[in-house]
Design an enzyme around this catalytic site. Structure first.
Site: not given
Ligand code: 5RP
Ligand code: FE2
Length: 228
Positions: A8, A31, A33, A35, A64, A66, A135, A173
């Site tokens: 990540s 990965h 993330d 956000m 991913h 979020m 998660m 994750d």
């Protein structure tokens, strides 16, 4: 499927993302993330950075999301070059339509569950997905402690995947490290996101190899994998 390790970049140096991506070449996926400071209390990066990263590395991107309104944004991440796009079911207005759209645009479609979201209401959706993400921390930050209480959900999800004879990948994750990865593999996970355990290591590429060996050995001994 052999165990996959997805480093990540949340734990990488954001001013040197291209170099940090290269430091883990040999990993299965990178990965990413995303956000938005609404769905989670943190803000990271968006479509333009994913576009640049996709050009900077040959490692496929596992995005991913979020974020709120993934129905609106997820297709743009496919267009930006993501090979896999994960949306949170808690945020999606129409998860089946969204999964179909991601697939139709040419990426793997994946759905994530926060710790308090059960898998059972979504059993019928599993055939629409290429991966399910459970998660193992509350989403929002790297470096948090692994939540052991999520392992029964991983186990129940693996049972549902087997029951329906699906090829679905099962990703965990949050807090995945040398001291937790074997329990995740034993419970049925086959895709492992690791942020601090990879980028906090002196040699990130070696950390990926070590985690993959550890997960592979644990999977070989796991009852869910032996049955197949
Ligand atoms: O989605 C995430 C946090 O919301 C990250 O992918 C995850 O936390 C990885 O970091 P670490 O391995 O350090 O827990
Ligand atoms: Fe993540």
């Amino acid at each position: 499927m052999a165990a996959q390790i997805n480093p990540s970049i949340l734990s990488a140096d954001f001013a040197r993302l291209a170099d940090e991506a290269k430091a883990v070449e040999g990993a299965d996926w990178l990965h990413v993330d995303v956000m938005d400071n609404h769905f989670v209390p943190n803000l990271t990066l968006g479509v333009p950075v994913v576009e640049s990263l996709a050009r900077a590395t040959d490692t496929p991107l596992d995005c991913h999301l979020m974020i709120e309104a993934p129905d609106r944004w997820a297709p743009q991440y496919v267009e930006a070059g993501a090979g896999s796009v994960t949306f949170h079911v808690e945020a999606a207005a129409a998860p089946v339509r969204l999964a179909r759209e991601i697939r139709a645009k040419g990426a793997r479609a994946s759905m994530a569950l926060k710790p308090a979201t059960p898998i059972e209401p979504y059993e019928d959706l599993l055939p629409e997905l290429d991966m399910l993400l459970i998660m193992t921390v509350e989403p929002g930050f790297g470096g948090q402690a692994f939540l052991d209480i999520m392992l029964p959900k991983v186990r129940r999800t693996r049972e549902l995947i087997s029951k329906h004879g699906l090829e679905l990948w099962l990703q965990v994750d949050g807090g995945v490290s040398a001291s937790t990865i074997e329990r995740c593999a034993d419970a049925g996970a086959d895709v492992f996101v690791a942020g601090s355990a990879v980028y906090g290591a002196n040699d990130p590429a070696e950390a990926v190899r070590a985690l993959r060996n550890q997960a592979g050995a644990a999977t070989a001994k796991a009852s869910w994998a032996c049955d197949h």
